[in-house]
Design an enzyme around this catalytic site. Sequence first.
Site: not given
Length: 236
Positions: A147, A152, A7, A9
């Site tokens: 998040h 995540d 994952d 961000e």
Amino acid sequence: MRFTAIDIETTGLGPEKSKIIEIGAAKYEDGVQKEVFSTLVNPQIAGIPPRITELTGITDEMVKDAPCEADAMGSLLRFLEGETVLLGHNIPFDFSFLKVAAERLNVTFSYQGLDTLVIARQCHPELSSKTLAAMCVAYGIANEHAHRACEDACAAAQLYFLMEQRFGETQRELFVPKELCYKPKKTEPVTKRQCSYLQGIIAMHGLDLTPDYTTLTKSEASRLIDNLLAKYGRTV
């Protein structure tokens, strides 16, 4: 089954216009977590958008001393060595950013993917929302730091295992890895004039900002200049 849950961000939604600010990954084999990778990434931009900080909790101060994109990607690629399958919730999104970042380094980035969002949409038409947060609630998965990339990634892996237990026999095709594809848009390199102007702004205002001019594109430089001018004013 062996895969790496992953994952990221980012500062926005488009891999050609936005930057990665965190990468998290965890290797799994036969349902057991083997190894974890996590790093913040310095996006080398004028500032992380407030809405992104509000969503992720990641601030400019947190990424100030973090590895740049090139160094973070180098570490990730070493972590992924020998892996062939990436898993994530809406994995094409994460893959697109990583693919673009890899291409900036002239590195091949090719993997198969398992997408828990696709599986959730097929297996749970009764649920109004199939976001990772909603699916964690539906399956009783604790994700206290939603998040954030590593958390995540691990939550998506747990979701995969639980859905596979429930639907794996009846909908086997959903749980078979498929080739991930993304074709990055062509970009022009930063111009000498933009480099000179950026250096002038940074020097004039004494900014703690060190853009990587070897990977910076023309459009990225233009946005960075606009942001700096809006925040600090023009050079003499």
